[in-house]
Design an enzyme around this catalytic site. Structure first.
Site, PDB file in Angstrom:
ATOM      1  N   CYS A   2      90.543  -8.402 -63.758  1.00  0.00           N
ATOM      2  CA  CYS A   2      89.767  -7.367 -63.072  1.00  0.00           C
ATOM      3  C   CYS A   2      89.812  -6.151 -63.979  1.00  0.00           C
ATOM      4  CB  CYS A   2      90.288  -6.925 -61.707  1.00  0.00           C
ATOM      5  SG  CYS A   2      89.768  -7.973 -60.332  1.00  0.00           S
TER       6      CYS A   2
HETATM    7  N1  GLN Z   1      91.884  -9.990 -60.512  1.00  0.00           N
HETATM    8  C1  GLN Z   1      92.175  -9.012 -59.694  1.00  0.00           C
HETATM    9  O1  GLN Z   1      92.780  -8.011 -60.060  1.00  0.00           O
HETATM   10  C2  GLN Z   1      91.758  -9.253 -58.253  1.00  0.00           C
HETATM   11  C3  GLN Z   1      91.882  -8.080 -57.315  1.00  0.00           C
HETATM   12  C4  GLN Z   1      91.935  -8.504 -55.853  1.00  0.00           C
HETATM   13  N2  GLN Z   1      93.138  -9.229 -55.572  1.00  0.00           N
HETATM   14  C5  GLN Z   1      90.724  -9.339 -55.502  1.00  0.00           C
HETATM   15  O2  GLN Z   1      90.783 -10.510 -55.321  1.00  0.00           O
HETATM   16  O3  GLN Z   1      89.657  -8.819 -55.383  1.00  0.00           O
END
Ligand code: GLN
Length: 295
Positions: A2
């Site tokens: 992300c």
């Molecule tokens: N890859 C991430 O950082 C995911 C962020 C969050 N857990 C989501 O699923 O949106």
């Protein structure tokens, strides 16, 4: 993964460049989350016209501006940027949000306030930003997120930002491991959720504490006490920009500060094109320390 990017401007002469700078930053984070994306803009005169509240929605009924206008007895205008719809009305933001929810319960409210507009969608983040017109936007603060889903489906509603309180916006890199327990506690207190996403639980927790009178620093300290797991968070409000990381800080984050701006990103390459970056104070936020900058 992300990718997170955020830009909090101190120098008003940069305001016309907010959208183009933010789009350039987002473009550098595409490989951290190529499936979907979202942006929050503060202070753009078209997305958030003066004297009007804005509400951002997914799945809005086609005639919603007219129906909400009839319910409120004022003229309501809309911008259709599928899958996001933005409505504007000269009424208090909370009244507009409540009316939209009552009139179109099938729509998902993804942001509201006097100054913020939230746009989310699926697909390549830069193509989305261009389709939304972000490069031409101006303003004083912007946040962007490219998502690689861990906790809920890849949908527009599961994309970040989660903007659940007035003029608030929260983006997350990581994964809250106890989000279902916290969610049950919040639901028992009457908090409603729109998605199965762990980040929404964090956003609703922060919004609840802000609504109860905590300042942003306190709300983020309380989040650190209650949530387990991994997180780098960027949280913004009508006057603040904050960064916090979990105790082992395993998700990357970098901040660049100059007299003209505070910028934050998951990786330095997103900051490398900013004006004056060669003279910026650049640092990695310390684990568990809450950093807040005010307008
Ligand atoms: N890859 C991430 O950082 C995911 C962020 C969050 N857990 C989501 O699923 O949106």
């Amino acid at each position: 993964m992300c990718g997170i990017v955020g830009l909090h401007l101190r120098d008003a002469t940069l305001a016309p460049r907010l959208g183009s700078l933010l789009t350039g930053m987002l473009g550098q984070m595409v490989d951290r989350g190529p499936d979907s994306a979202g942006v929050a803009l503060y202070g753009d005169p078209i997305f958030s016209p003066t004297g009007h509240a804005s509400v951002s929605l997914l799945g809005a009924a086609p005639d919603l501006a007219a129906t909400v206008g009839a319910a409120l007895g004022v003229s309501v205008t809309g911008i259709d940027l599928a899958p996001t719809t933005v409505l504007h009305a000269p009424v208090p933001a909370q009244l507009l949000a409540n009316t939209v929810r009552a009139v179109d319960p099938g729509a998902t409210l993804i942001g509201f306030g006097d100054d913020v507009t939230v746009l989310k969608g699926m697909g390549d983040p830069v193509a989305l930003a261009e389709r939304f017109g972000i490069p031409a936007a101006s303003g004083w603060q912007g946040v962007g997120h490219t998502r690689m889903a861990t906790e809920s489906a890849v949908t527009a509603a599961g994309s970040h930002p989660f903007a659940v309180g007035p003029d608030q916006c929260l983006v997350h890199n990581g994964s809250f491991s106890n989000h279902l327990s916290v969610k049950r506690e919040l639901e028992a207190e009457g908090v409603a959720f729109d998605s199965a996403n762990d980040t929404e639980v964090g956003a609703r927790f922060v919004a609840k504490h802000l609504a109860e009178g905590a300042d942003l620093e306190k709300a983020l300290r309380l989040l650190g006490d209650r949530f387990d797991g991994f997180y780098t968070l960027l949280v913004s409000t009508s006057d603040s920009f904050a960064v916090v990381r979990d105790p082992i800080a395993c998700k990357p984050a970098i901040v660049a500060e100059t007299d003209a701006y505070v910028a934050m990103a998951s990786e330095f390459r997103a900051l490398a094109g900013l004006p004056g970056i060669a003279d910026a104070h650049i640092f990695e936020p310390e684990p568990e320390r809450v950093y807040v900058w005010h307008r």
